[in-house]
Design a protein around this motif. Structure first.
Motif, PDB file in Angstrom:
ATOM      1  N   ARG A  62       0.833  -1.197   0.000  1.00 23.37           N
ATOM      2  CA  ARG A  62       0.000   0.000   0.000  1.00 23.37           C
ATOM      3  C   ARG A  62       0.869   1.249   0.000  1.00 23.37           C
ATOM      4  N   SER A  63       1.927   1.261   0.830  1.00 20.42           N
ATOM      5  CA  SER A  63       2.774   2.440   0.915  1.00 20.42           C
ATOM      6  C   SER A  63       3.512   2.697  -0.389  1.00 20.42           C
ATOM      7  N   VAL A  64       3.951   1.623  -1.061  1.00 23.09           N
ATOM      8  CA  VAL A  64       4.640   1.788  -2.343  1.00 23.09           C
ATOM      9  C   VAL A  64       3.680   2.323  -3.396  1.00 23.09           C
ATOM     10  N   PHE A  65       2.475   1.749  -3.422  1.00 18.20           N
ATOM     11  CA  PHE A  65       1.478   2.153  -4.413  1.00 18.20           C
ATOM     12  C   PHE A  65       1.082   3.620  -4.233  1.00 18.20           C
ATOM     13  N   GLU A  66       0.908   4.042  -2.960  1.00 22.99           N
ATOM     14  CA  GLU A  66       0.438   5.402  -2.692  1.00 22.99           C
ATOM     15  C   GLU A  66       1.579   6.372  -2.432  1.00 22.99           C
ATOM     16  N   ARG A  67       2.820   5.891  -2.487  1.00 26.26           N
ATOM     17  CA  ARG A  67       4.007   6.723  -2.250  1.00 26.26           C
ATOM     18  C   ARG A  67       3.947   7.391  -0.880  1.00 26.26           C
ATOM     19  N   ARG A  68       3.535   6.621   0.106  1.00 20.31           N
ATOM     20  CA  ARG A  68       3.495   7.074   1.489  1.00 20.31           C
ATOM     21  C   ARG A  68       4.003   5.966   2.392  1.00 20.31           C
ATOM     22  N   SER A  69       4.579   6.367   3.552  1.00 18.42           N
ATOM     23  CA  SER A  69       5.078   5.363   4.498  1.00 18.42           C
ATOM     24  C   SER A  69       4.085   5.093   5.620  1.00 18.42           C
ATOM     25  N   TYR A  70       3.064   5.934   5.750  1.00 18.69           N
ATOM     26  CA  TYR A  70       2.095   5.848   6.846  1.00 18.69           C
ATOM     27  C   TYR A  70       2.795   5.893   8.199  1.00 18.69           C
ATOM     28  N   THR A  71       3.817   6.715   8.273  1.00 19.14           N
ATOM     29  CA  THR A  71       4.508   7.007   9.519  1.00 19.14           C
ATOM     30  C   THR A  71       4.753   8.508   9.597  1.00 19.14           C
ATOM     31  N   VAL A  72       4.803   9.035  10.812  1.00 17.62           N
ATOM     32  CA  VAL A  72       5.173  10.429  11.018  1.00 17.62           C
ATOM     33  C   VAL A  72       6.204  10.491  12.142  1.00 17.62           C
ATOM     34  N   GLY A  73       7.019  11.528  12.128  1.00 17.37           N
ATOM     35  CA  GLY A  73       7.985  11.740  13.185  1.00 17.37           C
ATOM     36  C   GLY A  73       7.480  12.766  14.179  1.00 17.37           C
ATOM     37  N   LEU A  74       7.669  12.492  15.482  1.00 16.65           N
ATOM     38  CA  LEU A  74       7.323  13.455  16.510  1.00 16.65           C
ATOM     39  C   LEU A  74       8.618  13.832  17.221  1.00 16.65           C
ATOM     40  N   ILE A  75       9.059  15.079  17.029  1.00 13.71           N
ATOM     41  CA  ILE A  75      10.287  15.581  17.625  1.00 13.71           C
ATOM     42  C   ILE A  75       9.922  16.387  18.863  1.00 13.71           C
ATOM     43  N   LEU A  95      -4.010   9.981  14.822  1.00 13.30           N
ATOM     44  CA  LEU A  95      -3.301   9.297  13.747  1.00 13.30           C
ATOM     45  C   LEU A  95      -3.655   7.817  13.691  1.00 13.30           C
ATOM     46  N   GLY A  96      -3.964   7.248  14.849  1.00 19.37           N
ATOM     47  CA  GLY A  96      -4.272   5.818  14.882  1.00 19.37           C
ATOM     48  C   GLY A  96      -5.483   5.451  14.054  1.00 19.37           C
ATOM     49  N   ALA A  97      -6.430   6.397  13.942  1.00 17.28           N
ATOM     50  CA  ALA A  97      -7.620   6.122  13.131  1.00 17.28           C
ATOM     51  C   ALA A  97      -7.258   5.887  11.676  1.00 17.28           C
ATOM     52  N   GLY A  98      -6.141   6.489  11.234  1.00 18.66           N
ATOM     53  CA  GLY A  98      -5.674   6.285   9.871  1.00 18.66           C
ATOM     54  C   GLY A  98      -4.584   5.238   9.769  1.00 18.66           C
ATOM     55  N   LYS A  99      -4.396   4.478  10.875  1.00 22.74           N
ATOM     56  CA  LYS A  99      -3.390   3.404  10.931  1.00 22.74           C
ATOM     57  C   LYS A  99      -1.998   3.944  10.592  1.00 22.74           C
ATOM     58  N   ILE A 100      -1.692   5.090  11.192  1.00 19.54           N
ATOM     59  CA  ILE A 100      -0.391   5.725  10.994  1.00 19.54           C
ATOM     60  C   ILE A 100       0.436   5.566  12.260  1.00 19.54           C
ATOM     61  N   SER A 101       1.659   5.142  12.113  1.00 17.39           N
ATOM     62  CA  SER A 101       2.555   4.944  13.243  1.00 17.39           C
ATOM     63  C   SER A 101       3.370   6.206  13.509  1.00 17.39           C
ATOM     64  N   VAL A 102       3.807   6.356  14.787  1.00 17.50           N
ATOM     65  CA  VAL A 102       4.544   7.538  15.198  1.00 17.50           C
ATOM     66  C   VAL A 102       5.928   7.136  15.693  1.00 17.50           C
ATOM     67  N   PHE A 103       6.965   7.784  15.160  1.00 19.70           N
ATOM     68  CA  PHE A 103       8.322   7.663  15.692  1.00 19.70           C
ATOM     69  C   PHE A 103       8.565   8.871  16.588  1.00 19.70           C
ATOM     70  N   MET A 104       8.756   8.638  17.893  1.00 16.67           N
ATOM     71  CA  MET A 104       8.992   9.748  18.813  1.00 16.67           C
ATOM     72  C   MET A 104      10.475   9.846  19.134  1.00 16.67           C
ATOM     73  N   CYS A 105      11.043  11.052  18.996  1.00 16.68           N
ATOM     74  CA  CYS A 105      12.463  11.285  19.246  1.00 16.68           C
ATOM     75  C   CYS A 105      12.625  12.493  20.164  1.00 16.68           C
ATOM     76  N   ASP A 106      13.420  12.342  21.212  1.00 15.87           N
ATOM     77  CA  ASP A 106      13.687  13.420  22.151  1.00 15.87           C
ATOM     78  C   ASP A 106      15.032  14.048  21.819  1.00 15.87           C
ATOM     79  N   SER A 107      14.992  15.290  21.353  1.00 17.34           N
ATOM     80  CA  SER A 107      16.222  15.970  20.954  1.00 17.34           C
ATOM     81  C   SER A 107      16.988  16.536  22.148  1.00 17.34           C
ATOM     82  N   ARG A 108      16.348  16.557  23.333  1.00 12.51           N
ATOM     83  CA  ARG A 108      16.953  17.107  24.554  1.00 12.51           C
ATOM     84  C   ARG A 108      17.421  18.549  24.356  1.00 12.51           C
ATOM     85  N   ASP A 109      16.700  19.257  23.525  1.00  7.60           N
ATOM     86  CA  ASP A 109      16.995  20.675  23.249  1.00  7.60           C
ATOM     87  C   ASP A 109      18.382  20.862  22.638  1.00  7.60           C
ATOM     88  N   ASP A 110      18.865  19.852  21.929  1.00  7.01           N
ATOM     89  CA  ASP A 110      20.187  19.886  21.298  1.00  7.01           C
ATOM     90  C   ASP A 110      20.001  19.951  19.784  1.00  7.01           C
TER      91      ASP A 110
END
Length: 349
Positions: A62-75, A95-110
């Motif tokens: 699905r992601s290849v066909f629609e050119r989307r990864s269905y993921t988002v980044g949360l900084i 986001l879960g309603a659209g079956k989208i996964s979240v990558f959460m990253c803590d930059s620690r203000d750096d």
């Protein structure tokens, strides 16, 4: 003789669903993705057929066909997680309603760490970013590839062309002031955090606006300092020495209010009989555990996350927005502002 292993069951395909429902594979795809002009009866028949044969869509295809990864980044820059977690949970709800996964990253203000995470997530072809943190002052825009949508939550972008979802801090001060005025309090002080923190100044301005509308002024000057219980205790002594007649105090955070409550007890002032007390954040761990339980302004952090996620989905779909969008706050009334007339107060020691 050893038993021969059973061959793995063949996975159902879109063509299997189409054959069972009596439609074309293209119609199945439209029904499952919620696109196209399909009658309700046909869509229901396709969904039922998919369930009957245990069809599971291939997310990679699905992601290849629609050119989307269905993921988002949360900084986030919130190492304490007090603010980013409610925002993240609200975003995941949307986001879960659209079956989208979240990558959460803590930059620690750096900034270097943040750049590393952005590069990694862009390498994973995320569909977009949500940027949040514990510092609500404006920040520089995220350095991303052209065309990658970004929505800022709590911490607004300095670029007015970006989409930022923020708390209405001025309204927080107004809500607190109006509540205290309704209770008959007329000598209202304000203790808050650092003056360089934009929301602290906006909350103070909102309180002054509410009092001004009632022909009142803040008792003494707003006392700016640290976001700590220690400052709350110290500032209470300062306030009551200069304005011993104070009958209510609005605090810029629940942590400050807890320190204020400690000093009021030390000085023989009862809460709420002598001094009504309001905090900000509605941090249940602090507000609910206070004695008496603390009335607090809820800033709507999970709503900020949900709205940020919706705006990001719109931007991914080609409908981006610009500017700041304010989320309303609301007051959660507890025992520290019971509906009691203010008692007469003596001088603070």
């Amino acid at each position: 003789m050893p038993r021969r292993a059973e061959p793995p069951a063949r996975r159902a395909t879109v063509r299997d669903v189409a054959a069972r429902a009596g439609v074309s594979p293209g119609t199945v795809s439209k029904a499952l993705n919620g696109t196209g002009q399909i009658s309700r009866a046909t869509r229901d028949r396709i969904l039922a057929a998919a369930q009957e044969i245990d069809f599971r869509p291939n997310a990679l295809a699905r992601s290849v066909f629609e050119r989307r990864s269905y993921t988002v980044g949360l900084i986030t820059t919130d190492s304490f997680e007090r603010f980013s977690v409610p925002v993240m949970l609200g975003a995941e709800d949307a986001l879960g309603a659209g079956k989208i996964s979240v990558f959460m990253c803590d930059s620690r203000d750096d900034p270097i760490r943040e750049k590393h995470y952005v590069d990694v997530l862009l390498g994973r072809r995320v569909d977009g970013f949500i940027v949040t943190g514990r510092i609500f002052n404006e920040r520089e825009p995220l350095d991303v590839s052209p065309g990658v949508p970004v929505v800022y939550a709590l911490t607004p972008s300095s670029d007015p062309g970006d989409c930022s979802i923020v708390v209405d801090d001025a309204a927080a001060g107004r809500v607190a002031g109006e509540h205290l005025i309704r209770l008959g309090r007329r000598r209202i002080g304000h203790i808050t955090g650092s003056a360089w923190f934009d929301p602290a100044r906006r909350r103070a301005a909102g309180l002054a606006e509410a009092l001004g509308a009632a022909g009142l002024e803040v008792a003494g000057d707003p006392l700016y300092g640290d976001w700590t219980e220690a400052w709350g205790r110290q500032a209470t002594h300062i306030l009551l020495r200069s304005c011993p007649e104070v009958d209510a105090i609005y605090c810029g955070s629940d942590i400050l209010a807890r320190g204020v409550g400690d000093s009021l007890r030390e000085l023989g002032r009862r809460v709420p009989e002598d001094v009504a007390l309001i905090g900000t954040d509605n941090w249940e761990f602090i507000a609910g555990g206070a004695r008496p339980p603390l009335t607090s302004v809820d800033l709507g952090l999970s709503t900020v996350g949900r709205l940020a996620a919706r705006r990001l989905l719109e931007a991914i779909g080609g409908n981006s927005r610009a500017g700041k969008e304010y989320v309303p706050c609301h007051l959660v009334v507890r025992g520290s502002t019971d509906d009691l007339p203010p008692a007469s107060t003596g001088s603070a020691s």
